[in-house]
Design a protein around this motif. Structure first.
Motif, PDB file in Angstrom:
ATOM      1  N   ILE A   1       3.850  60.158 -23.206  1.00 59.53           N
ATOM      2  CA  ILE A   1       2.480  60.010 -22.694  1.00 59.53           C
ATOM      3  C   ILE A   1       2.140  61.277 -21.925  1.00 59.53           C
ATOM      4  N   GLN A   2       1.368  62.137 -22.526  1.00 59.20           N
ATOM      5  CA  GLN A   2       0.988  63.388 -21.892  1.00 59.20           C
ATOM      6  C   GLN A   2      -0.295  63.251 -21.075  1.00 59.20           C
ATOM      7  N   SER A   3      -1.134  62.295 -21.469  1.00 54.26           N
ATOM      8  CA  SER A   3      -2.403  62.082 -20.779  1.00 54.26           C
ATOM      9  C   SER A   3      -2.689  60.587 -20.716  1.00 54.26           C
ATOM     10  N   LEU A   4      -2.943  60.087 -19.495  1.00 54.80           N
ATOM     11  CA  LEU A   4      -3.237  58.668 -19.308  1.00 54.80           C
ATOM     12  C   LEU A   4      -4.680  58.526 -18.854  1.00 54.80           C
ATOM     13  N   GLN A   5      -5.510  57.946 -19.707  1.00 60.38           N
ATOM     14  CA  GLN A   5      -6.929  57.763 -19.418  1.00 60.38           C
ATOM     15  C   GLN A   5      -7.112  56.411 -18.724  1.00 60.38           C
ATOM     16  N   VAL A   6      -7.505  56.434 -17.471  1.00 60.31           N
ATOM     17  CA  VAL A   6      -7.577  55.221 -16.658  1.00 60.31           C
ATOM     18  C   VAL A   6      -9.026  54.835 -16.392  1.00 60.31           C
ATOM     19  N   GLN A   7      -9.318  53.557 -16.562  1.00 56.38           N
ATOM     20  CA  GLN A   7     -10.590  52.978 -16.122  1.00 56.38           C
ATOM     21  C   GLN A   7     -10.253  51.896 -15.108  1.00 56.38           C
ATOM     22  N   TRP A   8     -11.023  51.812 -14.023  1.00 50.05           N
ATOM     23  CA  TRP A   8     -10.699  50.854 -12.978  1.00 50.05           C
ATOM     24  C   TRP A   8     -11.938  50.176 -12.414  1.00 50.05           C
ATOM     25  N   ILE A   9     -11.710  48.949 -11.962  1.00 46.81           N
ATOM     26  CA  ILE A   9     -12.726  48.141 -11.283  1.00 46.81           C
ATOM     27  C   ILE A   9     -12.020  47.516 -10.085  1.00 46.81           C
ATOM     28  N   VAL A  10     -12.317  47.992  -8.880  1.00 46.41           N
ATOM     29  CA  VAL A  10     -11.594  47.566  -7.691  1.00 46.41           C
ATOM     30  C   VAL A  10     -12.547  47.427  -6.514  1.00 46.41           C
ATOM     31  N   ASN A  11     -12.553  46.236  -5.885  1.00 49.21           N
ATOM     32  CA  ASN A  11     -13.327  46.011  -4.658  1.00 49.21           C
ATOM     33  C   ASN A  11     -14.778  46.486  -4.766  1.00 49.21           C
ATOM     34  N   GLY A  12     -15.400  46.111  -5.862  1.00 47.86           N
ATOM     35  CA  GLY A  12     -16.816  46.419  -6.050  1.00 47.86           C
ATOM     36  C   GLY A  12     -17.102  47.834  -6.507  1.00 47.86           C
ATOM     37  N   ARG A  13     -16.060  48.642  -6.724  1.00 41.29           N
ATOM     38  CA  ARG A  13     -16.253  49.999  -7.196  1.00 41.29           C
ATOM     39  C   ARG A  13     -15.635  50.135  -8.589  1.00 41.29           C
ATOM     40  N   GLN A  14     -16.080  51.147  -9.308  1.00 44.09           N
ATOM     41  CA  GLN A  14     -15.528  51.367 -10.632  1.00 44.09           C
ATOM     42  C   GLN A  14     -15.506  52.863 -10.920  1.00 44.09           C
ATOM     43  N   GLY A  15     -14.621  53.264 -11.801  1.00 42.52           N
ATOM     44  CA  GLY A  15     -14.527  54.683 -12.100  1.00 42.52           C
ATOM     45  C   GLY A  15     -13.541  54.975 -13.202  1.00 42.52           C
ATOM     46  N   MET A  16     -13.361  56.263 -13.441  1.00 42.26           N
ATOM     47  CA  MET A  16     -12.443  56.759 -14.457  1.00 42.26           C
ATOM     48  C   MET A  16     -11.619  57.885 -13.875  1.00 42.26           C
ATOM     49  N   ALA A  17     -10.441  58.092 -14.427  1.00 45.32           N
ATOM     50  CA  ALA A  17      -9.593  59.202 -14.015  1.00 45.32           C
ATOM     51  C   ALA A  17      -8.619  59.512 -15.139  1.00 45.32           C
ATOM     52  N   THR A  18      -8.139  60.739 -15.162  1.00 44.71           N
ATOM     53  CA  THR A  18      -7.113  61.148 -16.105  1.00 44.71           C
ATOM     54  C   THR A  18      -5.870  61.532 -15.326  1.00 44.71           C
ATOM     55  N   LEU A  19      -4.750  60.880 -15.648  1.00 42.37           N
ATOM     56  CA  LEU A  19      -3.478  61.183 -15.008  1.00 42.37           C
ATOM     57  C   LEU A  19      -2.577  61.918 -15.994  1.00 42.37           C
ATOM     58  N   ASP A  20      -1.750  62.806 -15.453  1.00 33.76           N
ATOM     59  CA  ASP A  20      -0.785  63.526 -16.281  1.00 33.76           C
ATOM     60  C   ASP A  20       0.480  63.756 -15.468  1.00 33.76           C
ATOM     61  N   ASP A  21       1.356  64.605 -15.952  1.00 36.95           N
ATOM     62  CA  ASP A  21       2.634  64.823 -15.268  1.00 36.95           C
ATOM     63  C   ASP A  21       2.433  65.326 -13.837  1.00 36.95           C
ATOM     64  N   ALA A  22       1.371  66.066 -13.619  1.00 37.61           N
ATOM     65  CA  ALA A  22       1.136  66.649 -12.304  1.00 37.61           C
ATOM     66  C   ALA A  22       0.316  65.737 -11.396  1.00 37.61           C
ATOM     67  N   ARG A  23      -0.241  64.694 -11.948  1.00 39.09           N
ATOM     68  CA  ARG A  23      -1.082  63.792 -11.162  1.00 39.09           C
ATOM     69  C   ARG A  23      -0.738  62.348 -11.495  1.00 39.09           C
ATOM     70  N   THR A  24      -0.091  61.670 -10.564  1.00 39.54           N
ATOM     71  CA  THR A  24       0.316  60.282 -10.774  1.00 39.54           C
ATOM     72  C   THR A  24      -0.290  59.344  -9.727  1.00 39.54           C
ATOM     73  N   HIS A  25      -1.076  59.875  -8.803  1.00 41.96           N
ATOM     74  CA  HIS A  25      -1.683  59.075  -7.741  1.00 41.96           C
ATOM     75  C   HIS A  25      -3.133  58.782  -8.118  1.00 41.96           C
ATOM     76  N   LEU A  26      -3.431  57.514  -8.316  1.00 42.95           N
ATOM     77  CA  LEU A  26      -4.779  57.078  -8.683  1.00 42.95           C
ATOM     78  C   LEU A  26      -5.494  56.596  -7.434  1.00 42.95           C
ATOM     79  N   VAL A  27      -6.599  57.245  -7.095  1.00 38.50           N
ATOM     80  CA  VAL A  27      -7.371  56.895  -5.902  1.00 38.50           C
ATOM     81  C   VAL A  27      -8.653  56.197  -6.341  1.00 38.50           C
ATOM     82  N   PHE A  28      -8.936  55.036  -5.748  1.00 39.86           N
ATOM     83  CA  PHE A  28     -10.109  54.257  -6.117  1.00 39.86           C
ATOM     84  C   PHE A  28     -11.296  54.661  -5.236  1.00 39.86           C
ATOM     85  N   LYS A  29     -11.940  55.746  -5.592  1.00 43.68           N
ATOM     86  CA  LYS A  29     -13.135  56.181  -4.877  1.00 43.68           C
ATOM     87  C   LYS A  29     -13.957  57.091  -5.752  1.00 43.68           C
TER      88      LYS A  29
END
Length: 203
Positions: A175-203
């Motif tokens: 898995i070289q690229s992880l495409q994340v979609q999230w819905i948390v506490n009334g907020r929603q968003g997208m992010a791309t995680l990779d080897d250098a980025r594993t921390h997903l922030v909900f903002k």
């Protein structure tokens, strides 16, 4: 609550900048899994918190997790499936929710056509039935060899779920690229995680 992932090539294009809040609505829980989400090296993840219940769903081409596609045809390939299953079930090494204190309540791993009809498949289904783990009611054969894993948690402090550590890439280098979609506490968003980025922030 039934999760669905829309993890297609448009996620990265629509995002524009890593971690930006989505400009278009994140798919709802009943959204169907996109049949076009089959790019080697890329996987999709949906994270959704509703009340105290957190659900996470992963959809990835089998080659990212197993190193091959299609039905396992050798002992080595069946061993790769067992190894991947063990890693996907070792949730403490995949997801950390910090102060939210989320406890795993159930999970299900669907290897699709990679193991259909094999002894590994029968053993996997028996383990799920005996363990009372969550089963995907929408299981069906897919034209591509994909793997889906779903996880259900109960969070003691859901209001404190402001980020997550996701270690899927460390466990599955395919898995070289992880495409994340999230819905948390009334907020929603997208992010791309990779080897250098594993921390997903909900903002």
């Amino acid at each position: 609550m039934t999760l669905g992932i829309a993890a297609d090539a448009g996620i990265a294009a629509a995002q524009g900048r890593h971690g930006d809040r989505a400009k278009t609505p994140v798919p709802t829980m009943s959204a169907a899994v996109s049949q076009e989400a089959h790019a080697h090296g890329s996987a999709g993840l949906l994270v959704a918190l509703e009340g105290e219940q957190l659900e996470i769903e992963l959809l990835s081409p089998a080659v990212n997790l197993l190193g091959f596609e299609g039905a396992a045809s050798s002992p080595e390939q069946q061993s790769a499936i067992l190894n991947a299953r063990d890693k996907l079930q070792d949730t403490k090494k995949l997801f950390q929710t910090g102060a939210a204190q989320c406890r795993l309540k159930g999970h299900h791993v669907d290897f699709g056509e990679s193991i259909t009809g094999s002894e590994v498949d029968r053993g996997n289904r028996a383990a799920e039935e005996n363990g009372g783990k969550h089963h995907d009611q929408h299981h069906q054969a897919r034209p591509h060899s994909d793997i889906r894993a779903s996880y259900r948690y109960r969070c003691e402090r859901p209001q404190e779920l402001d980020s997550m550590w996701i270690q899927l890439q460390g466990r599955f280098p395919g898995i070289q690229s992880l495409q994340v979609q999230w819905i948390v506490n009334g907020r929603q968003g997208m992010a791309t995680l990779d080897d250098a980025r594993t921390h997903l922030v909900f903002k």
